[in-house]
Design an enzyme around this catalytic site. Structure first.
Site, short mmCIF file in Angstrom:
data_model
loop_
_atom_site.label_atom_id
_atom_site.label_comp_id
_atom_site.label_asym_id
_atom_site.label_seq_id
_atom_site.Cartn_x
_atom_site.Cartn_y
_atom_site.Cartn_z
N ASP A 214 173.57 12.50 21.79
CA ASP A 214 172.87 13.49 20.98
C ASP A 214 173.46 14.89 21.15
O ASP A 214 173.44 15.69 20.22
CB ASP A 214 171.39 13.51 21.36
CG ASP A 214 170.65 12.29 20.81
OD1 ASP A 214 171.24 11.57 19.98
OD2 ASP A 214 169.50 12.07 21.22
N GLY A 215 174.01 15.17 22.34
CA GLY A 215 174.65 16.47 22.54
C GLY A 215 175.84 16.67 21.62
O GLY A 215 176.05 17.76 21.07
N TYR B 210 163.01 17.21 24.34
CA TYR B 210 162.33 17.95 25.41
C TYR B 210 160.83 18.05 25.14
O TYR B 210 160.00 17.95 26.05
CB TYR B 210 162.98 19.33 25.50
CG TYR B 210 162.60 20.17 26.69
CD1 TYR B 210 161.93 19.63 27.78
CD2 TYR B 210 162.93 21.52 26.74
CE1 TYR B 210 161.60 20.42 28.88
CE2 TYR B 210 162.60 22.30 27.82
CZ TYR B 210 161.94 21.75 28.89
OH TYR B 210 161.61 22.52 29.98
N LEU C 134 158.78 15.93 23.71
CA LEU C 134 158.09 14.71 24.09
C LEU C 134 157.97 14.59 25.61
O LEU C 134 156.94 14.17 26.13
CB LEU C 134 158.81 13.49 23.51
CG LEU C 134 158.18 12.12 23.81
CD1 LEU C 134 156.75 12.06 23.28
CD2 LEU C 134 159.02 11.01 23.21
#
Length: 254
Positions: free
Chosen positions: A43-44, A156, A158
């Protein structure tokens, strides 16, 4: 006309090796000439690739060569142009953070997932929260607070026990991080066009940092946050693997 692709990858060896194989097979015309950008990694890597799209707004198709990969499709090397041609689109708008530090300097940044404020020392942060110019909380004592987009609601947000938001909900999540007082406050759902202002009490004695995704500003005194609908980002997902569906699945995960 054949689809022109450009490949972007993280520093992970798996992503680097995948890029070599895919470029050899499909070519790489460079980001300026490409119709679609293919992001390889986790995802980054997707977020880094999307940030470079604020100028050209080209669609991004991600394949997971990282760890989490919530924003990525399954990694498959065969029939890539056909998969991209059949892909479903998800359009996102980022948050714009305007931060003023304790020296009076102004900082701007865009966030695809969230804008988060965090205490910098062992002392808790004390924050005043305003929404659309109206004070909603005089003092929140906490480790921090965040404003998350639907795309960032499973990240973050969640982990901080914030709500999961469908992509088309036109909502933002305002979520506290380890709230101490009021202890039972769990946050709020805001309209997507809400203007959020967060003021830091005693910023020199209780320093707080602000981050738009991974772009951090230290020792802030005041932060304003709003959705920037002038910026539209497009992500591509395999049919049945779209972001709306994945967010829905996450809500029923145990």
């Amino acid at each position: 006309m054949s689809l022109r692709l450009s490949f972007s990858c993280s520093k992970r060896p798996e992503a680097q090796e995948a890029k070599v194989r895919l470029v050899r097979r499909y070519g790489d015309v460079g980001e300026d000439e490409a119709d679609v950008i293919v992001a390889l990694g986790g995802d980054g890597a997707m977020l880094d690739t999307l940030r470079r799209r604020f100028g050209d707004h080209k669609p991004v198709y991600g394949m997971n060569r990282g760890t989490v990969g919530f924003l990525m499709n399954e990694y498959l090397e065969d029939d890539l142009p056909e998969r991209i041609d059949r892909a479903e689109r998800a359009t996102l708008s980022p948050l714009r953070m305007n931060a003023v530090d304790t020296l009076g300097q102004h900082h701007q940044a865009l966030a695809i997932n969230e804008v988060s404020l965090l205490r910098q020392t062992a002392q808790s942060a004390k924050l005043r929260i305003l929404v659309d110019g109206r004070e909603r909380m005089n003092e929140l004592t906490c480790d921090g607070v965040m404003v998350a987009t639907p795309a960032g609601s499973t990240a973050y947000n969640l982990s901080a026990h914030g709500p999961i938001l469908p992509i088309g909900a036109n909502l933002l999540a305002l979520t506290p991080i380890s709230a101490f007082r009021p202890r039972r406050w769990r946050g709020a759902l805001l309209r997507h066009d809400a203007q959020v202002e967060i003021e830091i009490s005693s910023p020199e004695r209780r320093p707080v940092s602000a981050a738009a995704d991974n772009q951090e500003v230290r020792s802030v005194a005041k932060v304003s946050i709003h959705e920037d609908r002038n910026q539209r980002l497009t992500m591509l997902f395999d049919p049945g693997h779209a972001l709306d569906e994945r967010i829905l699945q996450e809500q029923f995960a145990f």
